[in-house]
Design a protein around this motif. Structure first.
Motif, PDB file in Angstrom:
ATOM      1  N   GLU A  61      -4.360  -4.073  -6.409  1.00 11.73           N
ATOM      2  CA  GLU A  61      -3.678  -5.008  -7.315  1.00 11.73           C
ATOM      3  C   GLU A  61      -2.166  -4.820  -7.249  1.00 11.73           C
ATOM      4  O   GLU A  61      -1.415  -5.791  -7.212  1.00 11.73           O
ATOM      5  N   GLN A  62      -1.695  -3.560  -7.216  1.00 11.99           N
ATOM      6  CA  GLN A  62      -0.260  -3.300  -7.105  1.00 11.99           C
ATOM      7  C   GLN A  62       0.307  -3.883  -5.812  1.00 11.99           C
ATOM      8  O   GLN A  62       1.373  -4.497  -5.811  1.00 11.99           O
ATOM      9  N   GLN A 109       0.477  -7.684  -5.990  1.00 14.54           N
ATOM     10  CA  GLN A 109       1.603  -8.142  -6.811  1.00 14.54           C
ATOM     11  C   GLN A 109       2.937  -7.915  -6.111  1.00 14.54           C
ATOM     12  O   GLN A 109       3.819  -8.762  -6.159  1.00 14.54           O
ATOM     13  N   THR A 110       3.078  -6.773  -5.449  1.00 11.94           N
ATOM     14  CA  THR A 110       4.325  -6.476  -4.742  1.00 11.94           C
ATOM     15  C   THR A 110       4.543  -7.463  -3.606  1.00 11.94           C
ATOM     16  O   THR A 110       5.649  -7.983  -3.430  1.00 11.94           O
ATOM     17  N   THR A 147       7.203   0.799  -0.769  1.00  9.59           N
ATOM     18  CA  THR A 147       7.066   1.365  -2.099  1.00  9.59           C
ATOM     19  C   THR A 147       5.961   2.402  -2.069  1.00  9.59           C
ATOM     20  O   THR A 147       4.881   2.135  -1.578  1.00  9.59           O
ATOM     21  N   HIS A 156      -6.882  -0.559  -8.460  1.00  9.90           N
ATOM     22  CA  HIS A 156      -5.534  -0.614  -9.058  1.00  9.90           C
ATOM     23  C   HIS A 156      -4.470  -0.680  -7.961  1.00  9.90           C
ATOM     24  O   HIS A 156      -3.520  -1.460  -8.066  1.00  9.90           O
ATOM     25  N   THR A 157      -4.621   0.118  -6.925  1.00 12.94           N
ATOM     26  CA  THR A 157      -3.651   0.119  -5.827  1.00 12.94           C
ATOM     27  C   THR A 157      -3.642  -1.220  -5.111  1.00 12.94           C
ATOM     28  O   THR A 157      -2.571  -1.748  -4.781  1.00 12.94           O
ATOM     29  N   ILE A 195       2.962   4.319  -3.459  1.00 12.14           N
ATOM     30  CA  ILE A 195       1.916   4.052  -4.429  1.00 12.14           C
ATOM     31  C   ILE A 195       1.104   5.322  -4.584  1.00 12.14           C
ATOM     32  O   ILE A 195       0.614   5.874  -3.602  1.00 12.14           O
TER      33      ILE A 195
END
Length: 78
Positions: free
Chosen positions: A38-39, A42-43, A59, A35-36, A61
């Motif tokens: 993927e974040q 995307q960022t 950012t 998940h991280t 996380i």
């Protein structure tokens, strides 16, 4: 001993017993890591599209549960 010039995939690293032990100790699951990633992907894609990639703004996380975050705060690298 032979030298291998190949990087492991994320899945290979997550399957490593030592990595799994460390993640269990810290209360982090493989799905938290995925998940991280993927974040971050995307960022980065969003910042790149707006020309902000490489800025000094970061950012935060979060990894796992609040309990896991508390565990990581107590652990110090040896």
């Amino acid at each position: 001993m032979s030298y291998v010039d190949q990087e492991l995939s994320i899945e290979d690293m997550l399957a490593d017993p030592i990595v799994q032990t460390l993640m269990r100790y810290d209360g982090i699951s493989a799905s938290d890591v995925r998940h991280t990633i993927e974040q971050v992907t995307q960022t980065r894609a969003g910042k790149s599209a707006f020309g902000e990639f490489g800025s000094t703004h970061h950012t935060r996380i979060s990894w796992g549960s609040e309990a896991a975050q508390g565990n990581r705060l107590r652990h110090k690298a040896a």
